[in-house]
Design an enzyme around this catalytic site. Sequence first.
Site, mmCIF file in Angstrom:
data_model
loop_
_atom_site.group_PDB
_atom_site.id
_atom_site.type_symbol
_atom_site.label_atom_id
_atom_site.label_comp_id
_atom_site.label_asym_id
_atom_site.label_seq_id
_atom_site.Cartn_x
_atom_site.Cartn_y
_atom_site.Cartn_z
ATOM 1 N N SER A 1 4.513 -7.563 23.682
ATOM 2 C CA SER A 1 3.934 -8.303 22.562
ATOM 3 C C SER A 1 4.313 -7.593 21.265
ATOM 4 O O SER A 1 4.526 -6.365 21.249
ATOM 5 C CB SER A 1 2.413 -8.299 22.722
ATOM 6 O OG SER A 1 1.809 -8.616 21.494
ATOM 7 N N TYR B 1 -4.436 -3.121 23.997
ATOM 8 C CA TYR B 1 -3.396 -4.109 24.298
ATOM 9 C C TYR B 1 -2.019 -3.589 23.887
ATOM 10 O O TYR B 1 -1.043 -3.688 24.632
ATOM 11 C CB TYR B 1 -3.770 -5.388 23.545
ATOM 12 C CG TYR B 1 -2.863 -6.579 23.778
ATOM 13 C CD1 TYR B 1 -2.834 -7.225 25.003
ATOM 14 C CD2 TYR B 1 -2.077 -7.077 22.732
ATOM 15 C CE1 TYR B 1 -2.030 -8.341 25.185
ATOM 16 C CE2 TYR B 1 -1.281 -8.196 22.911
ATOM 17 C CZ TYR B 1 -1.254 -8.820 24.140
ATOM 18 O OH TYR B 1 -0.457 -9.912 24.328
#
Length: 787
Positions: A641, A654
């Site tokens: 990401s 994350y």
Amino acid sequence: MIGITSYGAYIPRLRLNRSAIYQAMGWFAPALIMVAQGERSMCNHDEDTLTMAVAAARDCLTGRDKKTVDAGYLCSTTLPFTDRQNAGILATALNLRADIVTADFTSSLRAGTTGLLTALDVVRAGSRRHILVTASDKRETKPASFYEMWFGDGAAALLVGNENVIAEFMGAHTVSYDFIDHYRSASARFDYTWEERWLREEGYSKFIPEAVGALLKKLNISTEEVDHLVFPCFFKAEHRTIAKTLGVAPEKVIDTMHDVCGETGVAHPLLMLVAALERAKPGDGIIVAGFGQGCDALYFKVTENIVKLPSRRGVKGSLENKKSIDNYMKFLQFRGLLQPEVGIRGEGQTQTAMTTLWRQRKMITGLVGGKCRDCGTPQYPKMDICVKPDCNHLHSQDDYEFADLPARIKTFTGDLLAVTIDPPAIYGMIQFEGGGRFMADFTDCELTGLKVGVPVRMSFRKKYSDPERGFAGYFWKAVPQAVAGGAVFDIRFDDRVAVVTGAGGGLGRVYALELARRGAKVVVNDFGGARDGSGQGSGGPADKVVQEIREAGGEAVASYDSVTTPEGGENIIKTALDAFGRVDILINNAGILKDKSFTKMDLENWRGVMDVHLNGAFHVTQPAFRVMRERGYGRIIMTTSAAGLYGNFGQANYSTAKMALVGLMNTLKLEGEKYDIKVNTVAPIAATRLTADVLPPDLQEKMTPEFVAGFVVYLSSEECKESGIVMNVGAGFFSRAAILTGSGTFVGDKKTPPTPEDIRENWTKINSMEGAGPLNDAGSAVMSFVT
Ligand code: NAD
């Protein structure tokens, strides 16, 4: 436990509209109007009982090792040979072992259930372990008869055994009577039939309840324990009444397929049984009754193994693959009921040399070629010398089966001058996956719509008939495959197996759909939890995507395991192996979010995200990698990401997990190199539930997951030769991301260690990214110091 271990079906692609029969013959037989609804299946000109049986048996053997089959029965009243064992031809076409028992079951419509019952008895007796029972019929009827309307052509196959049983055999009851509602004498082409009322009232209505009733009594069960009742009966009202007499609710009665196929004779009870198995759940009870000079009734209990059965064409797939026609003359012509002028070209010599057929039986009937054990080149036919010019080794060929290999059209033509019952004759060169070319006749296709590159599958067909000597020659033809949406894809995944984690929604769902559309068999994994990973999970999302894929004609199985545990990861890969026997592609896509600013991030938030993204990828990739290494092929995709690559406020957990995946890729890229395992990473941006609260609505429309899927599917393909790439992808925009290393500089005289002051003074040089580029591995980085 003994019972059914696999099933398969085949209904010819052609369906004749019954109203076409009435249109042509209604002037002569006006009563036909009463039954002129729906369609009946009809064999193509090169199909018969035997070719349909081979097709159903191949479907049944999907995912099963055919070398374990130790008996093969063929059940039919329309076998092409009265004295040449038809089951023997079937076994040769399937390349079954030679040391098996083969037998034809015939002379009654009950032959299918009797063959099945015999197989179950033999397995129970312990003398054979795996028996293939195939039932097939192509019954001839007089033009403009009711039976021409009621009958259809088709075949079904069941594997019976004592391992991986999907439906346990609980018991059977048979009644045998010399009851004649119709008969066909040894020399006759058509049935002689007695009054229909006789068949209805004295036949069906008495024998089926008698056999089924006695079976229920014998097993001491009630109709409550019957979830699916299977019995053919082409009289609609009688079919309903018999079920009512037995006390079975209408929704439990399996449809006779009268409207979409017609009754397929000996095959029909087994074909309907396959339809019942397709919808059955573990624990369901099934009764199947086969009528004909009495009745066989069998009771099965469906087991947990049914959900593990690899997907196949079955009845559902056969019914979906159809071409409706209303050309009744074609039907008559294909069945040899017309004698049109064929011209002198059609009078060619068709005698078969039995010597050649025997010596080349594997090549002709089984489509077995050769593969050079020295250079690995496949070829058809098998020859003494390898075709590869720089090999040319002598006697180096091992048997190599072509029949189940996917192939593609290389060249083709439609020939209006060649003699064929169904002009134009279409034929051309096909190229097999993995090597080998072959000039083949094409069948079950039209010239329009054919293209170079279209995938084909081999099908066992009648090559010629020799009416003078009453012989038929069989060989293999190419059947062009229906291409989704009419599009011909160059990048395909036929016979590839893909695992997509988190495929129950968002990006994963679209990856799975696209891979399946291009021929991949897909394991749709999804735990089905909430956006933050909470909840007990649910099979719903994965099931829904599997259903979508199947409805579009693709193959998929669901997996509900969570990627967060090693057992979950193992299980996901096991699902692929059980269902499809291999894993070629893994897309690590499952994801959750548990955002918190760093100081507020508790251990649960940290670990929860690590477990799904980072540990999850490890849990699934390790077992997949082992399988891929063994097979020497694999494509793995990690999902990172922008948050990981560049950082994002509130996503310490994350971004850490996502960047760690790049590290995992970096090493797997190296460890997989020797085995053609390519590992790449995508950083997607798309409108999904993860981004529902961050992307504005107008952007959401432009950033659908479809804009990412093309790239991920490319990375999943054989075409992709890259490994170790990271790409930002979204809205049709692509930008490569990489860890770049500057060209570097030495500080000091290399004899004394640089001091902090040296660093400060040389900062601009040290910090420069001039001439920066990616490095392939840690070794290259060390080397840059040394050199
Ligand atoms: P999504 O929530 O629609 O899909 C993620 C799927 O993963 C869900 O269906 C969920 O049920 C499943 N899942 C969650 N935990 C699981 C577990 N333990 N085991 C198995 N399945 C599990 O979100 P998405 O946007 O499609 O996300 C797909 C991937 O893309 C994720 O890894 C995400 O981090 C990444 N990603 C997405 C974007 C984006 O813009 N959408 C951006 C960057 C990265």
